[in-house]
Design a protein around this motif. Sequence first.
Motif, mmCIF file in Angstrom:
data_model
loop_
_atom_site.group_PDB
_atom_site.id
_atom_site.type_symbol
_atom_site.label_atom_id
_atom_site.label_comp_id
_atom_site.label_asym_id
_atom_site.label_seq_id
_atom_site.Cartn_x
_atom_site.Cartn_y
_atom_site.Cartn_z
ATOM 1 N N ASP A 33 -55.592 -11.630 -31.585
ATOM 2 C CA ASP A 33 -54.161 -11.872 -31.393
ATOM 3 C C ASP A 33 -53.863 -13.334 -31.059
ATOM 4 O O ASP A 33 -52.725 -13.741 -30.956
ATOM 5 N N ARG A 34 -54.908 -14.143 -30.892
ATOM 6 C CA ARG A 34 -54.770 -15.565 -30.575
ATOM 7 C C ARG A 34 -55.616 -16.392 -31.543
ATOM 8 O O ARG A 34 -56.470 -15.874 -32.237
ATOM 9 N N GLU A 46 -55.038 -23.397 -27.639
ATOM 10 C CA GLU A 46 -55.072 -21.963 -27.922
ATOM 11 C C GLU A 46 -53.645 -21.432 -27.872
ATOM 12 O O GLU A 46 -52.853 -21.839 -27.028
ATOM 13 N N ARG A 48 -50.931 -17.846 -29.320
ATOM 14 C CA ARG A 48 -50.805 -16.527 -29.948
ATOM 15 C C ARG A 48 -50.458 -16.701 -31.422
ATOM 16 O O ARG A 48 -49.747 -17.626 -31.790
ATOM 17 N N HIS A 49 -50.945 -15.775 -32.238
ATOM 18 C CA HIS A 49 -50.591 -15.760 -33.659
ATOM 19 C C HIS A 49 -49.139 -15.346 -33.821
ATOM 20 O O HIS A 49 -48.655 -14.473 -33.098
ATOM 21 N N ASP A 50 -48.464 -15.980 -34.764
ATOM 22 C CA ASP A 50 -47.073 -15.618 -35.075
ATOM 23 C C ASP A 50 -46.982 -14.567 -36.172
ATOM 24 O O ASP A 50 -45.915 -14.026 -36.426
#
Length: 85
Positions: A33-34, A46, A48-50
């Motif tokens: 998720d990151r 680092e 979070r994924h969008d």
Amino acid sequence: MALQLHIPAGPVPALLHGTIDGIVPVRYRDLGDRWELSIGADWRHEARHDVPPAERTAGAIRPAIYGAVATYRNAQRSRELRLAA
């Protein structure tokens, strides 16, 4: 500084390697998720994924990587200015 990071077409692999100016090592890691971008031995970003995993293509992650590189460049400029003062 020129970023050289090969991002293949299709789903992005969990680990990518490249360089800035052909000298400073760059590493992108997908952490689920990151994601993480390491530049040189001392700098790491680092976030979070969008986008969900199935949509993590080169086009989807490239803006985030470029943003992290811009943050690195700004930090380097600030460091150089402090050292010069």
